[in-house]
Design a protein around this motif. Sequence first.
Motif, PDB file in Angstrom:
ATOM      1  N   GLY A 121       0.821  -1.203   0.000  1.00 28.81           N
ATOM      2  CA  GLY A 121       0.000   0.000   0.000  1.00 28.81           C
ATOM      3  C   GLY A 121       0.848   1.244   0.000  1.00 28.81           C
ATOM      4  O   GLY A 121       2.002   1.234  -0.440  1.00 28.81           O
ATOM      5  N   HIS A 122       0.264   2.269   0.525  1.00 30.61           N
ATOM      6  CA  HIS A 122       0.925   3.556   0.495  1.00 30.61           C
ATOM      7  C   HIS A 122       2.242   3.535   1.268  1.00 30.61           C
ATOM      8  O   HIS A 122       3.283   3.965   0.755  1.00 30.61           O
ATOM      9  CB  HIS A 122      -0.013   4.604   1.104  1.00 30.61           C
ATOM     10  CG  HIS A 122       0.603   5.939   1.197  1.00 30.61           C
ATOM     11  ND1 HIS A 122       0.753   6.763   0.113  1.00 30.61           N
ATOM     12  CD2 HIS A 122       1.135   6.610   2.255  1.00 30.61           C
ATOM     13  CE1 HIS A 122       1.333   7.881   0.486  1.00 30.61           C
ATOM     14  NE2 HIS A 122       1.571   7.823   1.791  1.00 30.61           N
ATOM     15  N   SER A 123       2.190   3.004   2.446  1.00 32.04           N
ATOM     16  CA  SER A 123       3.339   3.095   3.336  1.00 32.04           C
ATOM     17  C   SER A 123       4.540   2.310   2.820  1.00 32.04           C
ATOM     18  O   SER A 123       5.644   2.844   2.692  1.00 32.04           O
ATOM     19  CB  SER A 123       2.920   2.589   4.725  1.00 32.04           C
ATOM     20  OG  SER A 123       4.008   2.572   5.573  1.00 32.04           O
ATOM     21  N   ILE A 124       4.314   1.048   2.507  1.00 34.70           N
ATOM     22  CA  ILE A 124       5.410   0.226   2.012  1.00 34.70           C
ATOM     23  C   ILE A 124       5.859   0.742   0.646  1.00 34.70           C
ATOM     24  O   ILE A 124       7.057   0.783   0.350  1.00 34.70           O
ATOM     25  CB  ILE A 124       4.979  -1.254   1.935  1.00 34.70           C
ATOM     26  CG1 ILE A 124       4.661  -1.761   3.346  1.00 34.70           C
ATOM     27  CG2 ILE A 124       6.048  -2.110   1.293  1.00 34.70           C
ATOM     28  CD1 ILE A 124       4.117  -3.174   3.390  1.00 34.70           C
ATOM     29  N   GLY A 125       4.893   1.158  -0.144  1.00 33.55           N
ATOM     30  CA  GLY A 125       5.209   1.711  -1.452  1.00 33.55           C
ATOM     31  C   GLY A 125       6.160   2.891  -1.358  1.00 33.55           C
ATOM     32  O   GLY A 125       7.132   2.985  -2.121  1.00 33.55           O
ATOM     33  N   GLU A 126       5.898   3.761  -0.403  1.00 27.76           N
ATOM     34  CA  GLU A 126       6.758   4.933  -0.237  1.00 27.76           C
ATOM     35  C   GLU A 126       8.157   4.533   0.228  1.00 27.76           C
ATOM     36  O   GLU A 126       9.149   5.099  -0.228  1.00 27.76           O
ATOM     37  CB  GLU A 126       6.142   5.910   0.773  1.00 27.76           C
ATOM     38  CG  GLU A 126       4.929   6.674   0.248  1.00 27.76           C
ATOM     39  CD  GLU A 126       5.291   7.544  -0.956  1.00 27.76           C
ATOM     40  OE1 GLU A 126       6.249   8.346  -0.847  1.00 27.76           O
ATOM     41  OE2 GLU A 126       4.620   7.426  -2.007  1.00 27.76           O
ATOM     42  N   LYS A 127       8.196   3.562   1.089  1.00 22.36           N
ATOM     43  CA  LYS A 127       9.503   3.111   1.579  1.00 22.36           C
ATOM     44  C   LYS A 127      10.347   2.574   0.425  1.00 22.36           C
ATOM     45  O   LYS A 127      11.546   2.837   0.334  1.00 22.36           O
ATOM     46  CB  LYS A 127       9.317   2.004   2.620  1.00 22.36           C
ATOM     47  CG  LYS A 127       9.115   2.494   4.034  1.00 22.36           C
ATOM     48  CD  LYS A 127       9.248   1.310   4.990  1.00 22.36           C
ATOM     49  CE  LYS A 127       8.604   1.607   6.326  1.00 22.36           C
ATOM     50  NZ  LYS A 127       8.463   0.381   7.140  1.00 22.36           N
TER      51      LYS A 127
ATOM     52  N   LEU B 221      15.562  -7.327   2.791  1.00 24.07           N
ATOM     53  CA  LEU B 221      14.120  -7.065   2.922  1.00 24.07           C
ATOM     54  C   LEU B 221      13.655  -7.338   4.346  1.00 24.07           C
ATOM     55  O   LEU B 221      12.854  -6.602   4.904  1.00 24.07           O
ATOM     56  CB  LEU B 221      13.335  -7.912   1.922  1.00 24.07           C
ATOM     57  CG  LEU B 221      13.509  -7.535   0.448  1.00 24.07           C
ATOM     58  CD1 LEU B 221      12.817  -8.536  -0.447  1.00 24.07           C
ATOM     59  CD2 LEU B 221      12.978  -6.127   0.187  1.00 24.07           C
ATOM     60  N   HIS B 222      14.177  -8.397   4.914  1.00 25.63           N
ATOM     61  CA  HIS B 222      13.829  -8.696   6.308  1.00 25.63           C
ATOM     62  C   HIS B 222      14.223  -7.540   7.208  1.00 25.63           C
ATOM     63  O   HIS B 222      13.489  -7.138   8.104  1.00 25.63           O
ATOM     64  CB  HIS B 222      14.538  -9.960   6.776  1.00 25.63           C
ATOM     65  CG  HIS B 222      13.914 -11.208   6.250  1.00 25.63           C
ATOM     66  ND1 HIS B 222      14.389 -12.462   6.535  1.00 25.63           N
ATOM     67  CD2 HIS B 222      12.837 -11.399   5.450  1.00 25.63           C
ATOM     68  CE1 HIS B 222      13.642 -13.379   5.935  1.00 25.63           C
ATOM     69  NE2 HIS B 222      12.690 -12.740   5.265  1.00 25.63           N
ATOM     70  N   LYS B 223      15.390  -7.029   6.936  1.00 29.88           N
ATOM     71  CA  LYS B 223      15.907  -5.963   7.777  1.00 29.88           C
ATOM     72  C   LYS B 223      15.003  -4.722   7.678  1.00 29.88           C
ATOM     73  O   LYS B 223      14.700  -4.079   8.681  1.00 29.88           O
ATOM     74  CB  LYS B 223      17.327  -5.615   7.328  1.00 29.88           C
ATOM     75  CG  LYS B 223      18.073  -4.723   8.297  1.00 29.88           C
ATOM     76  CD  LYS B 223      19.550  -4.657   7.921  1.00 29.88           C
ATOM     77  CE  LYS B 223      20.142  -3.292   8.201  1.00 29.88           C
ATOM     78  NZ  LYS B 223      19.985  -2.326   7.097  1.00 29.88           N
ATOM     79  N   ASP B 224      14.581  -4.432   6.481  1.00 27.89           N
ATOM     80  CA  ASP B 224      13.810  -3.194   6.301  1.00 27.89           C
ATOM     81  C   ASP B 224      12.326  -3.345   6.606  1.00 27.89           C
ATOM     82  O   ASP B 224      11.676  -2.388   7.000  1.00 27.89           O
ATOM     83  CB  ASP B 224      13.966  -2.699   4.860  1.00 27.89           C
ATOM     84  CG  ASP B 224      15.360  -2.162   4.608  1.00 27.89           C
ATOM     85  OD1 ASP B 224      15.981  -1.698   5.584  1.00 27.89           O
ATOM     86  OD2 ASP B 224      15.830  -2.236   3.458  1.00 27.89           O
ATOM     87  N   PHE B 225      11.795  -4.526   6.389  1.00 28.89           N
ATOM     88  CA  PHE B 225      10.332  -4.650   6.483  1.00 28.89           C
ATOM     89  C   PHE B 225       9.864  -5.705   7.476  1.00 28.89           C
ATOM     90  O   PHE B 225       8.680  -5.944   7.612  1.00 28.89           O
ATOM     91  CB  PHE B 225       9.746  -4.978   5.105  1.00 28.89           C
ATOM     92  CG  PHE B 225      10.018  -3.913   4.078  1.00 28.89           C
ATOM     93  CD1 PHE B 225       9.218  -2.779   4.016  1.00 28.89           C
ATOM     94  CD2 PHE B 225      11.091  -4.028   3.207  1.00 28.89           C
ATOM     95  CE1 PHE B 225       9.485  -1.798   3.085  1.00 28.89           C
ATOM     96  CE2 PHE B 225      11.352  -3.037   2.274  1.00 28.89           C
ATOM     97  CZ  PHE B 225      10.560  -1.916   2.209  1.00 28.89           C
ATOM     98  N   GLY B 226      10.806  -6.348   8.124  1.00 32.63           N
ATOM     99  CA  GLY B 226      10.400  -7.422   9.026  1.00 32.63           C
ATOM    100  C   GLY B 226      10.343  -8.732   8.275  1.00 32.63           C
ATOM    101  O   GLY B 226      10.399  -8.764   7.046  1.00 32.63           O
ATOM    102  N   GLU B 227      10.236  -9.808   9.007  1.00 36.06           N
ATOM    103  CA  GLU B 227      10.394 -11.100   8.389  1.00 36.06           C
ATOM    104  C   GLU B 227       9.259 -11.442   7.428  1.00 36.06           C
ATOM    105  O   GLU B 227       9.487 -11.796   6.276  1.00 36.06           O
ATOM    106  CB  GLU B 227      10.487 -12.167   9.481  1.00 36.06           C
ATOM    107  CG  GLU B 227      11.074 -13.448   8.958  1.00 36.06           C
ATOM    108  CD  GLU B 227      11.267 -14.462  10.072  1.00 36.06           C
ATOM    109  OE1 GLU B 227      11.512 -14.030  11.221  1.00 36.06           O
ATOM    110  OE2 GLU B 227      11.150 -15.671   9.786  1.00 36.06           O
TER     111      GLU B 227
END
Length: 885
Positions: free
Chosen positions: A522-528, A548-554
């Motif tokens: 969505g918006h949030s992950i998309g912006e990241k 990806l794990h580091k930035d967004f969790g497992e």
Amino acid sequence: MRSSSSSSVSRRPLKRSKSNQKAPVRKSPFTDFESYMKDKNRKLRSQFEAEASSSSLGNSESSPVFSGRGIFHGVSIFVNGHTIPSGQELKGYMLRHGGRFENYFSSQRVTHIICSNLPDSKMRNLKAFSRGLPVVKPEWVLDSVASNLLLSSAPYQIFGHSSETCKQQKLSAFFGCKSISCFKENDASDSNVRIDCEGSEKSMNSPLEPQSKLLRNFLGSDRVFPIRLDEEQKLTNSLDKVKKYEASDADSLKLSIRTTAPSDDGSFGKPTYLKQTANSDVHHSTFNDPNFVENYFKSSRLHFIGTWRNRYQKRFSNMLKGVGYGKEFVHSSSITKGSTIIHIDMDCFFVSVILRKYPDLLNEPVAVCHSDNSRGTAEISSANYPAREYGIRAGMFVRDAKACCHNLVVFPYDFEAYEEVADQFYSILHKHCNKVQAVSCDEAFLDITEYDDINPESFSSLIRKEIVETTKCTASAGIAGNMLMARLATKSAKPNGQCFIPPEKVDGFLEELPITSLPGIGHSIGEKLKAKELHTCGQLRMVSKVALHKDFGERVGDMLWSYCRGFDDRKVEVLKEAKSIGAEVNWGVRFQDIMDCEHFLFQLSKEVSSRLKECGVLARTVNLKKSYFYANSDKKEKKRCQEVRGVGLQMSRLERMELNRRVHQHNVLESWFLLHSKVEDELVRVCNATDGAENVPRLQRSLPPNENSCIEKANSLTAVRTARCSTDESARSALPPVSQLDMSIIKHLPTVIISEMNDAYNGMLYDFIGKQCKDAKSETRCSSLSEKHTYDEGQSFSAVHGKMQLCFDTSASDAQTKNEVELATGTSNATSVLRNFSDAHDLNKSTLMTGVLDYSANVADETSWISKHMESETSEHSKSISMVR
DNA sequence: ATCCTCCCCTAC
DNA sequence: TAAGGTAGGGGAGGAT
């Protein structure tokens, strides 16, 4: 939310004994609501009278019509539903002209019911409900004011007088202030009812043709829209014709522009009323609608979407039962050759369903939203493809959409029709496939892996064909090896198409696909991701899983990693059990005082209750959420109920009712009550005999509502413990008599409070929450909204629970700050209550929980048990107890 | 380690 | 402010 009169019996005598004089007292749930209403009405009337007297004294000069008794002397109106002008404005007229205004209907006090433009079904209800009282249109009030005398209400009556009146009203409503937006009057001087399509120069169709159809449909419809902007302007200009407004009414004139439509046409003969202009900021709210929650939900599209699944599960329960992920299916297909999934999605559902009736408009830009008023502040929820070509999107304001497309046709929602088409849609799907996962009213996944002998593409076009033939609405489909790819395929197939993505094409399909197209992004992950210069799935594939794990969790990292490669191992699930059920309103919430607040919570808890029942579940946890308008004043300032802008109630930790009924015979609490009723005398005797210690209160058969009982109640758990220890041989039976039971404990068990649908339970819940609100309002101490704070609950709570938490969150967007109260019932406190019970009774916690749940289910059959018990708590408890067999 | 709780995020 | 609901998943961080 309910307060109560001081004459009634409290179920919490310990508390009442002190606050009898000042604070309103709680009493049994059933009568509590009554007394709340009585109280409220009394208060409103005295308020009204105070206002009226000050208004008549202070404004007598500016209100020449108010001479002596005023034209509405003896008139008492009740405003039903939404009116134009609003109930508040009508109240103002009553105020200034000697009449009365009732906030709630009472056949004794009300002389006239005012309403306008109600749907037929409502009209029928109203007919029954009005009990012969005249039901009149608000114009009666306005015209009486205008002519400075009380006109006969007969010509303004909605029934009794003729269908003609009704029709005329509708007609005038249609032409005067309610018409579909793309059609306009040709000219004000044109006496014919001539409406042309704006784009008619371009169109070779007769402009009158679609219009007449529309006209017919709209005349037959309950729901019509106000006129378009230029018409409204025109009518506003004709305001000059209305000269008779008193100076004192100048303000209300601003709020409700009264206008006279062209008089040369019969249908325009009646005055019509335009929508309130911008300076009236209360259109429809808890402020002027006692049934606000119900009415609001009836017209909320999000509510429709959000609750659709429940209705679907109910309707198709026979289809969903026993249909699972077949074993032979797993063996034969998914292992050997992978799955075949079809995702099918209706095209711009909300618009398409409406356009079934207007085939002429299929290729015109059409949108659906709540209102087409001149301000254009309604939000478009769906636009068809022609409209999308103009850049119109869901979520746009009508005003902006019209700036993009002058010819945009705007329709209101038709939820019944959506329901109907959704049913047709799912009937077709279930007919062809036994593994259907409903995503929403217009979207589903089919797992056809086990249908080895069919061609997926012809299968899906067959289904789509049947859908369009049955529903007159098109659907698009995507076919692929998993749910992710099927969904993406649908997206690319729209509108009215289908797309098959074979495994070998997945990589190519995804390479350039924007990451934001992936479901779950969505918006949030998309912006990241954007911030990391990652835009397409191809680019995302370059990022390692670890990163990806580091930035967004497992889990999210896994999802990103898999999805950008087209991997998705989710299975099509036919039925999912609900984990929580709740309701909330963040629109139109305006409370004047705590009574409004309580009233609202009562309605909300009723709603939640009935949903729980429909799902056949009980809940253990209740969560109350409050959103406040963020006044940018000192954050330390106490939040007042006037600043509440949203309230939500959510139940979780659900359990199926049947499960609880099954353990019926092991119902600990029930047997406890049963035992109690038999052994109480014995118990009292034993306890009194064995209890030599002075510091343990003596058990009594009944508790007088005095201060002593307060102490005893507070100590009841101790007493129980002591009693049990001292009468060892009756470890199970030496439970406290009900007279010793602190009802706040039972009260704080959410399963008891909300799991049932009758008013008694609702009453308990709302009573309980009302208390929370009051306490939160009056006793919260906080130094900063960004921290958590505890506050002392005061005597009645601290006896059992000690503390209660309030959580504030300043990160909430949209200039609101959220204040969530975790109710004592919900989690830690309920747990601690139960722990106390378990400790006291040497039971393990789960047994007790089950017992509690079962107890509540059982009591459901005895709808009046709770209320009777409450009422008789102090003296006749044993009678009440015997009601629980 | 393994819960639980409080959020945020997402989808329709 | 023309109708901004409903529910699940999951991460962070604390309790146990």
